[in-house]
Design a protein around this motif. Sequence first.
Motif, short mmCIF file in Angstrom:
data_model
loop_
_atom_site.label_atom_id
_atom_site.label_comp_id
_atom_site.label_asym_id
_atom_site.label_seq_id
_atom_site.Cartn_x
_atom_site.Cartn_y
_atom_site.Cartn_z
N THR A 4 0.68 -1.24 0.05
CA THR A 4 -0.22 -0.05 0.00
C THR A 4 0.98 1.25 -0.04
OG1 THR A 4 -1.81 -1.30 1.31
CG2 THR A 4 -1.75 1.34 1.29
N PHE A 5 0.75 2.01 -0.98
CA PHE A 5 1.36 3.13 -1.15
C PHE A 5 0.58 4.56 -0.93
CE2 PHE A 5 3.66 0.29 -3.82
CZ PHE A 5 4.87 0.52 -3.79
N SER A 6 1.18 5.38 -0.19
CA SER A 6 0.49 6.81 0.06
C SER A 6 1.26 7.68 -0.49
CB SER A 6 0.58 7.01 1.67
OG SER A 6 -0.12 8.13 1.81
N ILE A 7 0.62 8.18 -1.95
CA ILE A 7 1.26 9.20 -2.69
C ILE A 7 0.95 10.75 -2.62
CG2 ILE A 7 2.01 9.71 -5.14
CD1 ILE A 7 0.92 6.82 -5.44
N LEU A 8 1.64 11.63 -2.11
CA LEU A 8 1.26 12.88 -2.25
C LEU A 8 1.60 13.63 -3.40
CD1 LEU A 8 2.01 14.22 1.57
CD2 LEU A 8 -0.16 13.59 0.45
N SER A 9 0.80 14.19 -4.24
CA SER A 9 1.17 14.75 -5.40
C SER A 9 0.44 16.16 -5.64
CB SER A 9 0.78 13.85 -6.72
OG SER A 9 -0.77 13.96 -6.79
N GLN A 10 1.13 16.99 -6.55
CA GLN A 10 0.42 18.15 -6.87
C GLN A 10 -0.91 17.86 -7.66
OE1 GLN A 10 3.26 19.96 -9.67
NE2 GLN A 10 4.79 20.08 -7.96
N ASP A 11 -1.89 18.55 -7.39
CA ASP A 11 -3.34 18.52 -8.07
C ASP A 11 -3.36 18.95 -9.16
OD1 ASP A 11 -5.92 17.70 -8.04
OD2 ASP A 11 -6.48 19.17 -6.58
N GLN A 12 -3.05 18.34 -10.11
CA GLN A 12 -2.89 18.94 -11.61
C GLN A 12 -3.81 17.96 -12.55
OE1 GLN A 12 1.08 19.32 -12.44
NE2 GLN A 12 1.51 21.05 -11.28
N LEU A 67 8.33 10.61 -10.55
CA LEU A 67 7.33 11.41 -11.53
C LEU A 67 7.43 12.84 -10.91
CD1 LEU A 67 4.18 9.26 -11.44
CD2 LEU A 67 5.95 9.71 -13.42
N THR A 68 7.48 14.01 -11.93
CA THR A 68 7.63 15.41 -11.44
C THR A 68 6.54 15.93 -10.44
OG1 THR A 68 6.64 16.03 -13.35
CG2 THR A 68 9.07 15.89 -13.50
N GLU A 69 5.36 15.44 -10.54
CA GLU A 69 4.19 16.00 -10.01
C GLU A 69 4.22 15.18 -8.43
OE1 GLU A 69 3.05 15.43 -14.25
OE2 GLU A 69 3.75 14.54 -12.76
N VAL A 70 4.89 14.16 -8.26
CA VAL A 70 4.90 13.52 -7.04
C VAL A 70 5.77 14.31 -5.96
CG1 VAL A 70 5.63 11.24 -5.79
CG2 VAL A 70 4.12 11.34 -8.23
N ILE A 71 5.21 14.57 -4.96
CA ILE A 71 5.80 15.13 -3.73
C ILE A 71 6.47 14.13 -2.85
CG2 ILE A 71 5.52 16.72 -1.72
CD1 ILE A 71 3.16 18.06 -3.14
N SER A 72 5.67 13.15 -2.40
CA SER A 72 6.34 12.05 -1.55
C SER A 72 5.66 10.77 -1.71
CB SER A 72 6.29 12.44 -0.07
OG SER A 72 4.85 12.55 0.40
N VAL A 73 6.44 9.65 -1.77
CA VAL A 73 5.78 8.35 -1.50
C VAL A 73 6.00 7.70 -0.27
CG1 VAL A 73 5.58 6.21 -3.05
CG2 VAL A 73 6.20 8.23 -4.34
N THR A 74 5.08 6.99 0.28
CA THR A 74 5.38 6.23 1.45
C THR A 74 4.81 4.85 1.31
OG1 THR A 74 5.09 8.20 2.99
CG2 THR A 74 5.06 6.01 4.04
N ASP A 75 5.58 3.82 1.42
CA ASP A 75 5.00 2.55 1.35
C ASP A 75 4.66 2.22 2.78
OD1 ASP A 75 4.50 -0.38 1.39
OD2 ASP A 75 6.65 -0.71 0.39
N LEU A 76 3.21 2.40 3.17
CA LEU A 76 2.72 2.12 4.46
C LEU A 76 2.91 0.49 4.93
CD1 LEU A 76 -0.60 4.27 3.81
CD2 LEU A 76 1.60 4.72 5.39
N THR A 77 2.84 -0.34 3.81
CA THR A 77 2.86 -1.91 4.13
C THR A 77 4.28 -1.94 4.75
OG1 THR A 77 1.75 -2.50 2.43
CG2 THR A 77 2.59 -3.94 3.41
N ARG A 78 5.34 -1.54 4.22
CA ARG A 78 6.64 -1.79 4.56
C ARG A 78 6.85 -0.94 6.03
NH1 ARG A 78 11.07 1.35 1.67
NH2 ARG A 78 10.26 2.82 2.85
N ASP A 79 6.40 0.27 6.36
CA ASP A 79 6.47 0.77 7.56
C ASP A 79 5.53 0.07 8.47
OD1 ASP A 79 8.10 2.54 6.02
OD2 ASP A 79 6.50 4.30 6.22
N GLY A 80 4.61 -0.62 8.18
CA GLY A 80 3.65 -1.53 8.98
C GLY A 80 3.02 -0.71 10.11
#
Length: 163
Positions: A4-12, A67-80
């Motif tokens: 499960t990835f939580s991705i913060l991105s620019q809203d474009q 990806l240029t619009e992506v601010i951050s990516v967190t692997d919530l599964t890995r972080d557990g």
Amino acid sequence: MSSTFSILSQDQPGVLMRIAALIYRRAYNIVSLSVSPTEEDGVSRFTVVVDGEPRICEQVRKQLEKLTEVISVTDLTRDGNAVERYLKLIKVKAPQSSRSDIFQTAEIFRCRVVDLGSSTLTLEVTGAKSKVEACIKALQPFGIVETAGSGQVSVARSGFDEE
């Protein structure tokens, strides 16, 4: 196995397509995809569940970060340490003779009645995937007319020792 990835991105415009295309081009399966605005103007949160071995999911994470619009990516599964929820709307056949039984079943799963018609009712259930699946299974004998779901949404869990 899935991640499960939580991705913060620019809203474009087009960001959803670029994220989905990146995963699709590499022949990975998207199990669930959910998008919503965040508390910050101009920023969206994508919750993406991808099927694959940990090594492959790590490659997906690294590619998403490029990806240029992506601010951050967190692997919530890995972080557990994440809170995960699903939302499902379930329309059930509901003649007068079985409504009380349906309401009792809905109460067990803490469903909300969101629509009531002459022959059907629509329930909203939220919670862990296993709870939602168990609710659907319990309602099947009444006759499920249709369902719609949000897919998984997730955020990292907070602790009490954070500043």
